[in-house]
Design a protein around this motif. Sequence first.
Motif, PDB file in Angstrom:
ATOM      1  N   VAL A  16       0.682  -1.102  -0.211  1.00 58.19           N
ATOM      2  CA  VAL A  16      -0.002   0.177   0.083  1.00 58.19           C
ATOM      3  C   VAL A  16       0.745   1.222  -0.024  1.00 58.19           C
ATOM      4  O   VAL A  16       0.557   2.193  -0.874  1.00 58.19           O
ATOM      5  CB  VAL A  16      -0.958  -0.022   1.251  1.00 58.19           C
ATOM      6  N   GLU A  17       1.875   1.239   0.712  1.00 62.48           N
ATOM      7  CA  GLU A  17       2.695   2.507   1.202  1.00 62.48           C
ATOM      8  C   GLU A  17       3.699   2.877  -0.374  1.00 62.48           C
ATOM      9  O   GLU A  17       4.193   3.812  -0.615  1.00 62.48           O
ATOM     10  CB  GLU A  17       3.749   2.328   2.224  1.00 62.48           C
ATOM     11  N   ASN A  18       3.867   1.604  -1.107  1.00 65.11           N
ATOM     12  CA  ASN A  18       4.643   1.731  -2.127  1.00 65.11           C
ATOM     13  C   ASN A  18       4.125   1.417  -3.444  1.00 65.11           C
ATOM     14  O   ASN A  18       4.602   1.096  -4.580  1.00 65.11           O
ATOM     15  CB  ASN A  18       5.912   0.762  -2.142  1.00 65.11           C
ATOM     16  N   ALA A  19       2.411   1.770  -3.534  1.00 69.40           N
ATOM     17  CA  ALA A  19       1.706   1.367  -4.464  1.00 69.40           C
ATOM     18  C   ALA A  19       2.176   2.216  -5.980  1.00 69.40           C
ATOM     19  O   ALA A  19       2.329   1.534  -6.898  1.00 69.40           O
ATOM     20  CB  ALA A  19       0.458   1.646  -4.386  1.00 69.40           C
ATOM     21  N   GLU A  20       2.530   3.399  -5.838  1.00 71.60           N
ATOM     22  CA  GLU A  20       2.971   4.114  -6.960  1.00 71.60           C
ATOM     23  C   GLU A  20       4.231   3.477  -7.773  1.00 71.60           C
ATOM     24  O   GLU A  20       4.315   3.211  -8.742  1.00 71.60           O
ATOM     25  CB  GLU A  20       3.253   5.799  -6.816  1.00 71.60           C
ATOM     26  N   LYS A  21       5.489   3.257  -6.829  1.00 70.47           N
ATOM     27  CA  LYS A  21       6.615   2.623  -7.346  1.00 70.47           C
ATOM     28  C   LYS A  21       6.382   1.293  -7.869  1.00 70.47           C
ATOM     29  O   LYS A  21       6.847   0.968  -8.912  1.00 70.47           O
ATOM     30  CB  LYS A  21       7.662   2.611  -6.227  1.00 70.47           C
ATOM     31  N   LEU A  22       5.513   0.534  -7.202  1.00 69.15           N
ATOM     32  CA  LEU A  22       5.284  -0.768  -7.525  1.00 69.15           C
ATOM     33  C   LEU A  22       4.415  -0.762  -9.059  1.00 69.15           C
ATOM     34  O   LEU A  22       4.740  -1.588  -9.922  1.00 69.15           O
ATOM     35  CB  LEU A  22       4.497  -1.696  -6.672  1.00 69.15           C
ATOM     36  N   PHE A  23       3.663   0.084  -9.234  1.00 65.76           N
ATOM     37  CA  PHE A  23       2.806   0.419 -10.400  1.00 65.76           C
ATOM     38  C   PHE A  23       3.622   0.678 -11.476  1.00 65.76           C
ATOM     39  O   PHE A  23       3.648   0.218 -12.540  1.00 65.76           O
ATOM     40  CB  PHE A  23       1.598   1.548 -10.073  1.00 65.76           C
ATOM     41  N   GLN A  24       4.716   1.682 -11.451  1.00 71.20           N
ATOM     42  CA  GLN A  24       5.310   2.191 -12.416  1.00 71.20           C
ATOM     43  C   GLN A  24       6.231   0.938 -12.875  1.00 71.20           C
ATOM     44  O   GLN A  24       6.513   0.855 -13.886  1.00 71.20           O
ATOM     45  CB  GLN A  24       6.096   3.170 -11.893  1.00 71.20           C
ATOM     46  N   GLN A  25       6.678   0.042 -11.697  1.00 70.44           N
ATOM     47  CA  GLN A  25       7.500  -1.120 -12.054  1.00 70.44           C
ATOM     48  C   GLN A  25       6.544  -2.118 -13.157  1.00 70.44           C
ATOM     49  O   GLN A  25       7.059  -2.817 -14.068  1.00 70.44           O
ATOM     50  CB  GLN A  25       7.991  -1.735 -10.991  1.00 70.44           C
ATOM     51  N   SER A  26       5.266  -2.114 -12.788  1.00 71.60           N
ATOM     52  CA  SER A  26       4.492  -3.188 -13.474  1.00 71.60           C
ATOM     53  C   SER A  26       4.170  -2.582 -14.845  1.00 71.60           C
ATOM     54  O   SER A  26       4.140  -3.401 -15.942  1.00 71.60           O
ATOM     55  CB  SER A  26       2.872  -3.325 -12.805  1.00 71.60           C
ATOM     56  N   VAL A  27       4.293  -1.387 -15.024  1.00 71.97           N
ATOM     57  CA  VAL A  27       3.938  -0.436 -16.193  1.00 71.97           C
ATOM     58  C   VAL A  27       5.305  -0.715 -17.268  1.00 71.97           C
ATOM     59  O   VAL A  27       5.257  -1.070 -18.435  1.00 71.97           O
ATOM     60  CB  VAL A  27       3.616   0.858 -16.263  1.00 71.97           C
ATOM     61  N   ALA A  28       6.256  -0.629 -16.585  1.00 69.06           N
ATOM     62  CA  ALA A  28       7.742  -0.833 -17.254  1.00 69.06           C
ATOM     63  C   ALA A  28       7.590  -2.033 -17.744  1.00 69.06           C
ATOM     64  O   ALA A  28       8.292  -2.495 -18.879  1.00 69.06           O
ATOM     65  CB  ALA A  28       8.916  -0.602 -16.367  1.00 69.06           C
ATOM     66  N   LEU A  29       7.176  -3.200 -17.197  1.00 68.12           N
ATOM     67  CA  LEU A  29       7.175  -4.531 -17.534  1.00 68.12           C
ATOM     68  C   LEU A  29       6.082  -5.101 -18.659  1.00 68.12           C
ATOM     69  O   LEU A  29       5.889  -6.016 -19.175  1.00 68.12           O
ATOM     70  CB  LEU A  29       7.094  -5.685 -16.424  1.00 68.12           C
ATOM     71  N   GLY A  30       5.212  -3.910 -18.854  1.00 67.49           N
ATOM     72  CA  GLY A  30       4.040  -4.153 -19.870  1.00 67.49           C
ATOM     73  C   GLY A  30       2.938  -4.779 -19.243  1.00 67.49           C
ATOM     74  O   GLY A  30       2.104  -5.121 -20.146  1.00 67.49           O
TER      75      GLY A  30
END
Length: 203
Positions: A13-27
Amino acid sequence: MGRRKRYGGSYTVENAEKLFQQSVALGKPDYQLVALAIGACPSAPPSWAVLACIELRQQYERLPARGNDAEMSFILDDLVRFFDRAGRNGEPPSLRSAIIQVMTDRGLRQHRADSANDDWFRDIREAWEWEQANELAPSSFMQLADGHLIDAYKLKTTSRIHRVLMQDVATEVGDPQDVHVWAWIAKRMIDRETVEQATPERP
């Protein structure tokens, strides 16, 4: 080789933005992370999460019901722009000639363009005609070329036509293409100004 470090739900929850950007980078965008970010602060959701939701909505709006892929979406968008330009010039084309011109401009399927029949673009014709029959926009929405081409070619204003023309107008005047992005930015600016006005000045 050590075990991969594991985290609890609070870390996600606290790092949702960072984890989301990582998921975007992975397509593989993980919109569950967006939901977590909004759920963590529903009264004032983070801007990145709201904009991610808008982008997802835009992706769905662009998808055609027929020929459901990105190429078809771009082709249908270009057909709207082609009809709009033709309408402003007072020369409404046939759907057939419009499709052929758009495909020529995009350099697509050129090896099939000299075919003796029109089977090579049947999927495009069917996708366009399906939207004309099934995805009509409210009559108050913008029409092609101020309605001139609507009358000449008997086109109906669809959700795609409205979206593409609104995007093009916004681009011309330097506004965000999506009205909801503009509304979000405006809301943030108003909220910030309200907070600044309510904050007493320090002596």
